[in-house]
Design an enzyme around this catalytic site. Structure first.
Site, PDB file in Angstrom:
ATOM      1  N   HIS A  16       0.751  -1.167   0.059  1.00 53.47           N
ATOM      2  CA  HIS A  16       0.018  -0.100  -0.114  1.00 53.47           C
ATOM      3  C   HIS A  16       0.767   1.212  -0.027  1.00 53.47           C
ATOM      4  CE1 HIS A  16       0.829   0.895   4.149  1.00 53.47           C
ATOM      5  NE2 HIS A  16       0.276  -0.375   4.572  1.00 53.47           N
ATOM      6  N   CYS A  51       2.500  -4.942   6.807  1.00 51.99           N
ATOM      7  CA  CYS A  51       2.384  -4.617   5.184  1.00 51.99           C
ATOM      8  C   CYS A  51       3.713  -4.290   4.702  1.00 51.99           C
ATOM      9  CB  CYS A  51       1.306  -3.587   5.172  1.00 51.99           C
ATOM     10  SG  CYS A  51      -0.417  -4.184   5.665  1.00 51.99           S
TER      11      CYS A  51
END
Length: 165
Positions: free
Chosen positions: A123, A140
């Site tokens: 992301h 992430c």
């Protein structure tokens, strides 16, 4: 009549100008057939077979050493997964989902009596005006918003991703 034409024309120009700033880009180059992440080097590469098309500096989970085992451990998983979903409305600009946890990850966490967690993504940034220092995600892989726009356009669902230590 002139005034009305000026107002309508101005409104149309503003609308068209906004379209040019879209976070959704198009890509018509070679297909990305594989994504490789090297956690130690903080690098992610988009490959067409064995040729690197693009590479990026990345940020990881706040506890980057080792494979993700349980929810909340701050680690980024290691192994081979798939890009399995897209989120165009992510709190982190745009995001591509990684198929963690797999059956082995779930089994390992179950043996510890814990949840393996989930929602692992590639992301962008939550706040592009703030410079992200060090590893900061909950597991992430993060890049800049501008880079994420390119990655989002280039990488399709079903693309394998290999995350190395």
């Amino acid at each position: 009549m002139k005034r009305r034409t000026l107002i309508l024309g101005g409104t149309a120009l503003v609308a068209l100008g906004a379209c040019g700033n879209s976070k959704f880009k198009s890509y018509n180059g070679p297909e990305v057939t594989y994504v490789v992440v090297n956690k130690g080097a903080r690098k992610m590469m988009l490959l067409h077979h064995d040729r690197v098309l693009k590479d990026y500096r990345i940020k990881l989970g706040f506890a980057p050493a080792g494979h993700k085992e349980i929810e909340g451990d701050g680690r980024t998983p290691e192994g081979i997964y798939l890009i399995d979903r897209r989120n165009p409305n992510s709190r982190f600009h745009l995001s591509l989902g990684i198929s963690y946890p797999n059956a082995r990850d779930r089994q390992r966490a179950h043996e510890m009596g814990k949840s393996p967690g989930g929602d692992i993504f590639i992301h962008g940034q939550q706040n592009p005006l703030k410079k992200d220092k060090g590893d900061w995600t909950w597991g992430c892989i993060s890049v800049t918003n501008k880079q994420m726009e390119d990655i989002y356009a280039m990488v399709g669902d079903g693309t394998p991703i290999q995350i190395n230590p």
